[in-house]
Design a protein around this motif. Structure first.
Motif, PDB file in Angstrom:
ATOM      1  N   GLY A  90       8.943  -5.832  -7.456  1.00 43.88           N
ATOM      2  CA  GLY A  90       9.422  -4.836  -6.495  1.00 43.88           C
ATOM      3  C   GLY A  90       8.644  -4.974  -5.202  1.00 43.88           C
ATOM      4  N   PRO A  91       8.717  -3.990  -4.327  1.00 45.75           N
ATOM      5  CA  PRO A  91       7.979  -4.050  -3.070  1.00 45.75           C
ATOM      6  C   PRO A  91       6.489  -4.269  -3.308  1.00 45.75           C
ATOM      7  N   GLY A  92       5.852  -5.019  -2.393  1.00 42.12           N
ATOM      8  CA  GLY A  92       4.440  -5.337  -2.540  1.00 42.12           C
ATOM      9  C   GLY A  92       3.612  -4.890  -1.346  1.00 42.12           C
ATOM     10  N   HIS A  93       2.441  -4.353  -1.615  1.00 40.98           N
ATOM     11  CA  HIS A  93       1.520  -3.850  -0.591  1.00 40.98           C
ATOM     12  C   HIS A  93       0.728  -5.002   0.016  1.00 40.98           C
ATOM     13  N   TYR A  94       0.726  -5.071   1.351  1.00 45.93           N
ATOM     14  CA  TYR A  94      -0.078  -6.082   2.027  1.00 45.93           C
ATOM     15  C   TYR A  94      -1.552  -5.806   1.771  1.00 45.93           C
ATOM     16  N   HIS A 113      14.526   4.167  -6.317  1.00 43.68           N
ATOM     17  CA  HIS A 113      13.071   4.291  -6.457  1.00 43.68           C
ATOM     18  C   HIS A 113      12.520   2.980  -6.993  1.00 43.68           C
ATOM     19  N   PHE A 114      11.400   2.552  -6.424  1.00 39.20           N
ATOM     20  CA  PHE A 114      10.756   1.316  -6.830  1.00 39.20           C
ATOM     21  C   PHE A 114       9.244   1.533  -6.881  1.00 39.20           C
ATOM     22  N   THR A 115       8.608   0.930  -7.874  1.00 35.30           N
ATOM     23  CA  THR A 115       7.153   0.920  -7.862  1.00 35.30           C
ATOM     24  C   THR A 115       6.691  -0.037  -6.768  1.00 35.30           C
ATOM     25  N   MET A 140       8.103   4.305  -4.276  1.00 36.71           N
ATOM     26  CA  MET A 140       8.795   4.528  -3.011  1.00 36.71           C
ATOM     27  C   MET A 140      10.188   5.109  -3.268  1.00 36.71           C
ATOM     28  N   TYR A 141      10.545   6.104  -2.463  1.00 37.10           N
ATOM     29  CA  TYR A 141      11.873   6.720  -2.510  1.00 37.10           C
ATOM     30  C   TYR A 141      12.442   6.757  -1.095  1.00 37.10           C
TER      31      TYR A 141
END
Length: 297
Positions: free
Chosen positions: A122-126, A107-109, A97-98
């Motif tokens: 980092g960010p997590g997908h539901y 930027h984060f995976t 993500m950017y």
């Protein structure tokens, strides 16, 4: 006069100015209690301070290391042209993500899942929500304080802010939807700006309530139990529209306000562009192209 000791009392003779002898007494029970309470409060304050330092700084260091490792693994997978399995693995990175407005170094995976195992990286997908570019609501959660705090500044986004998702083969450009107070006059007002190209209110003008997407706006603050924010059509029953009739959305969720889990901050955005990596090789090339076209700030 010499000093003498009498039991538990100390006595002193007159000083050089001839002052009358005074009695020195130890602290009473009340003073002792106050001192004890003070010491307890100081200790408790230090414990709280250490916890805050741990949450704000130490966990950031741990998460930064995990994030760096996730980036390396993802680069290796993409470099060797290894495609991901249809069933993503909990905690495994599959996209990036950017957010250009947050700077070139943002930027984060994105990992699969929203458990602590994923979110500490980092960010997590539901799990169960669509993947980037697919119809429906690709939903991602992230910490706002500590553990890398990837979503710390989500409240600084505005309508038409770009959020770019990178996968093995493509870049997906999402734009934040109009805020609730921007709905009226959007098409002839801000919606005409270059950076808002492809962004509409999603409302059905023939429906008094705006239709299926009438409750979907760029920014909402909701109670923690509003899980329907990540439904295929946000805040609506999951079967309100068939997949073919669903808009491709990206929803970001985080705690609100900062340092609290009392509510949730929700950012809804809509897919406006899909660009193959064969067309633009890097995120820097893509963002420059978008800026040249006036599509990002």
């Amino acid at each position: 006069m010499p000093t003498r000791y009498d039991g538990d009392r100390d006595y002193e003779g007159p000083d050089s100015a001839g002052a009358v002898a005074t009695e020195r007494r130890g602290p009473g029970g009340g003073a002792t209690a106050v001192r004890t309470i003070g010491e307890i409060l100081i200790t408790a304050g230090l414990v709280v301070l250490l916890f805050v330092v741990y949450e704000l700084y130490i966990t950031d260091i741990f998460s930064a290391n995990k994030q760096a490792n996730a980036n390396t693994v993802l680069d290796d997978e993409w470099k060797n042209d290894r495609t991901l399995h249809p069933d993503l693995v909990e905690g495994q990175a599959f996209a990036r993500m950017y957010i250009p407005e947050f700077g070139a170094d943002y930027h984060f995976t994105i990992q699969e899942g929203t458990t602590e195992k994923s979110l500490v990286v980092g960010p997590g997908h539901y799990v169960g929500t669509p993947l980037p570019g697919e119809p429906g609501n690709f939903a991602v959660a992230g910490h706002r304080v500590g553990k890398g705090a990837p979503f710390n500044d989500l409240d600084e986004l505005h309508s038409c802010s770009a959020i770019i998702i990178e996968t093995h083969t493509d870049f997906y450009v999402y734009k934040v939807l109009p805020y609730e107070d921007e709905q009226k006059g959007w098409e002839t007002g801000k919606g005409q700006q270059p950076d808002c190209r492809g962004v509409s209110t999603l409302r059905d003008p023939n429906q008094p309530d705006g239709g299926a997407y009438g409750k979907t706006v760029g920014r909402k603050v909701v109670a923690p139990n509003r899980g329907d924010a990540t439904n295929p059509v946000p805040y609506q029953p999951k079967d309100i529209l068939p997949a073919a009739g669903q808009v491709s959305l990206l929803t970001l969720t985080t705690c609100h306000p900062q340092f609290s889990a009392r509510e949730r901050l929700i950012i809804h955005s809509v897919l406006t562009r899909q660009v193959a990596k064969t067309e633009v090789g890097t995120i820097a090339e893509l963002t420059e192209k978008l800026k040249t076209a006036g599509e990002t700030r």
